[in-house]
Design a protein around this motif. Structure first.
Motif, short mmCIF file in Angstrom:
data_model
loop_
_atom_site.label_atom_id
_atom_site.label_comp_id
_atom_site.label_asym_id
_atom_site.label_seq_id
_atom_site.Cartn_x
_atom_site.Cartn_y
_atom_site.Cartn_z
N GLN A 7 60.84 -53.54 11.84
CA GLN A 7 61.37 -52.63 12.86
C GLN A 7 62.82 -52.21 12.56
O GLN A 7 63.26 -51.13 12.95
CB GLN A 7 61.29 -53.28 14.25
CG GLN A 7 59.87 -53.36 14.79
CD GLN A 7 59.20 -52.01 14.88
OE1 GLN A 7 59.82 -50.99 15.08
NE2 GLN A 7 57.87 -51.99 14.70
N ASN A 10 62.61 -49.40 10.37
CA ASN A 10 62.14 -48.30 11.20
C ASN A 10 63.30 -47.69 11.98
O ASN A 10 63.44 -46.46 12.04
CB ASN A 10 61.06 -48.82 12.16
CG ASN A 10 60.23 -47.70 12.74
OD1 ASN A 10 60.12 -46.64 12.12
ND2 ASN A 10 59.67 -47.91 13.91
N GLN A 142 59.51 -44.26 5.29
CA GLN A 142 60.71 -44.95 5.78
C GLN A 142 61.75 -45.11 4.68
O GLN A 142 62.94 -44.89 4.89
CB GLN A 142 60.33 -46.31 6.35
CG GLN A 142 59.59 -46.20 7.66
CD GLN A 142 59.11 -47.55 8.15
OE1 GLN A 142 58.72 -48.41 7.37
NE2 GLN A 142 59.10 -47.74 9.46
N ARG A 211 56.00 -37.48 9.83
CA ARG A 211 55.63 -38.53 10.77
C ARG A 211 54.57 -38.06 11.75
O ARG A 211 53.62 -38.78 12.04
CB ARG A 211 56.84 -38.99 11.57
CG ARG A 211 57.60 -40.12 10.93
CD ARG A 211 58.83 -40.46 11.75
NE ARG A 211 59.62 -41.44 11.02
CZ ARG A 211 59.64 -42.74 11.32
NH1 ARG A 211 58.96 -43.21 12.33
NH2 ARG A 211 60.36 -43.58 10.59
N VAL A 254 64.52 -48.10 18.65
CA VAL A 254 63.52 -49.02 18.10
C VAL A 254 63.63 -50.39 18.75
O VAL A 254 62.63 -51.04 19.04
CB VAL A 254 63.67 -49.08 16.57
CG1 VAL A 254 62.81 -50.20 16.00
CG2 VAL A 254 63.29 -47.75 15.97
#
Lengths: 299, 237
Positions: A7, A10, A142, A211, A254
């Motif tokens: 994450q 991310n 990413q 995305r 996030v």
């Protein structure tokens, strides 16, 4: 732990997108004091440019990416010339309204010429493939987002320090009149700022579309709002501030996805803005912004 | 070289300059004097094309300037060091000089000109990587002049170079300006510091409340009372 590392990347990759958009807003704002709310529509322009190319049978992803970037940069230059140059010396509100107008016109062009409904742009979806690195699952996208954004920012820094027009843009942020006294053309400085903002937005747009895999006429609305918040968070008009603000916004978003229970997931954006609000209470000038004396209004 | 003819400048309904004529010949140092708010800065701004003319004309090297934008005027050899120096505070000394040469390609003579500036102002060479904002007032004034020289002007207009500087530094700046004449430069110098300037200027103009009160040799203004009379005008006369 695994989940956290995944994450974190991310957060950085989403933050990178915001940073690119925020940088574009900040560059135009710094040279001409305009908050270009039509900036989000550059994402739409990139999306529909790719959609049109794909509809004509050209589906090579590289070709689409290059075409989208060129189109957005060109559109940014045309908008500057047609819409923003005539109101350059008008009060700031006129520029702001012009930007809203340009945004609405572009949205409705997408709507009328293509469709009000989302359209699929699947050509870049391969980037969402998962790869395993050291036991963690990431997507190619990413890594690209973080890598390409870093390269773009490094390129921008070089441009602002190493070229004369870059120097002029930095100087113009403080004193445009004296830049003109050096014999630098105002039109050239401002057009360059728009071209750079378009180029950076097109990179963000490509990631955004990769995305989502789909486009719609109003897809630029939320991103431009987030970019604006990133700018405010980092200190409006500050370029490093735009980058920091964008990254921070991505990470906070996030983090909230991770922390908020599923039931409250709908409150994510609201929580993000709440946190931004709290930060601004303590640093009203933004993280890297300079404090502007506005005068005491407490009576 | 510069011919300002019957120029009037307005700020909205307020008239800042009325029917002023002024001439600068090649190789001269001309002083433009007058109290605060006399219209001196407005006149220089108009010469650079930053202010529209309400009336009159401005010619430089025989060419009508009215149709040319600021940038084109710089390209033709007209340069202004603005009031308050206006050094780019967030740029280094070198970057300031680089922007000063904005009208020229960055060829071999660019580096020669940078060296020339450093020779003229050795302190700038020492400070080359410092930002303009970190310099002292005198250093900033030197940088502003050096930056103007980077465009290779034929006429250099200086707006109050002594403003806010210590007397010792002012003397240094004025000596430099005098030396610039040897570099084939023509100079139009706006000042409030009249007595110093009259010692080396060839001719002088005195503006007061937007009107020209004196035009003639600088030496004659040095005579007792002449300057006062020019400043205050009819009242004394």
């Amino acid at each position: 732990m695994d989940y956290l590392i995944e994450q974190a990347l991310n957060g950085f990759s989403i933050g990178a997108q915001y940073s690119l958009l925020a940088l574009g807003l900040a560059i135009v704002f710094s040279v001409m004091g305009l908050v270009n709310f039509a900036h989000g529509e550059f994402i739409g322009v990139a999306g529909y440019a790719m959609f049109a190319m794909a509809a004509m049978g050209m589906t090579d992803p590289w070709l689409l990416v290059v075409f989208a970037m060129a189109t957005v940069t060109l559109v940014a230059l045309v908008l500057e010339r047609v819409a923003f140059r005539p109101v350059r010396n008008a009060p700031p509100t006129t520029g702001l309204l012009t930007a809203f107008g340009v945004g609405i016109i572009l949205q409705n062009l997408f709507l009328l010429m293509v469709s009000p409904r989302p359209k699929a742009v699947p050509e870049l979806s391969a980037l969402n493939q998962t790869v395993e690195v050291a036991g963690h699952n990431f997507t190619i996208l990413q890594f690209l987002e973080v890598g390409v954004t870093s390269v773009a920012i490094a390129g921008l820094v070089w441009f602002l320090k190493g070229t004369r027009i870059g120097l002029a843009m930095r100087a113009a942020a403080l004193d445009f009149t004296t830049v003109r006294l050096m014999g630098m053309r105002a039109n050239r400085v401002i057009a360059t700022a728009f071209a750079i903002s378009g180029l950076l937005a097109s990179i963000a747009a490509i990631f955004f579309i990769a995305r989502r895999g789909a486009i719609d006429p109003f897809m630029g609305l939320l991103p431009v709002l987030k970019a604006f918040v990133a700018c405010v968070l980092g200190g409006f008009g500050s370029l490093p501030g735009a980058v920091v603000g964008g990254l921070l916004l991505g990470l906070v978003e996030v983090l909230l996805i991770v922390l908020l229970p599923d039931k409250l997931a709908g409150l994510r954006d609201a929580s993000v803005f709440l946190i931004v609000g709290v930060i601004l209470v303590f640093r009203p000038q933004g993280i890297l912004g300079r404090r502007v004396e506005l005068g005491d209004k407490t009576a | 070289m510069l011919e300002i003819d019957g120029v009037s400048i307005n700020y909205g309904p307020v008239s800042a300059v009325r029917n002023v004529s002024l001439k600068v010949e090649k190789g001269e140092i001309v002083a433009l004097l007058g109290p605060n708010g006399a219209g001196k800065t407005s006149l220089l701004s108009a010469a650079m094309g930053l202010r529209p003319l309400a009336a009159g004309s401005i010619r430089f090297k025989g060419e009508d300037m009215r149709r040319l934008d600021t940038e084109s005027r710089v390209r033709r050899g007209l340069t202004l060091t603005p009031e308050g120096r206006k050094v780019f505070a967030n740029l280094t000394v070198l970057e300031n000089l680089d922007l000063g040469a904005a009208t020229r390609a960055k060829g071999a003579d660019f580096h020669a000109d940078i060296e020339m500036c450093f020779e003229l102002f050795p302190i700038l060479a020492e400070r080359r990587h410092q930002t303009g904002g970190s310099l002292s007032g005198g250093e900033q004034q030197m940088l502003a002049i050096a930056r103007a020289l980077m465009s290779r002007p034929s006429l250099l207009m200086l707006d109050e170079p002594s403003l806010g500087l210590a007397p010792r530094i002012v003397g240094q700046i004025f000596r430099l300006i005098r030396d610039l004449r040897q570099r084939d430069l023509t100079i139009l110098l706006v000042e409030q510091n009249a007595h110093e300037v009259l010692r080396f200027a060839d001719r002088a103009y005195v503006l007061s409340t937007g009107e020209c009160r004196y035009a003639g040799p600088a030496a004659r203004l040095q005579e007792a009372g002449a300057l006062m009379q020019a400043y205050i005008g009819e009242l004394v006369a």
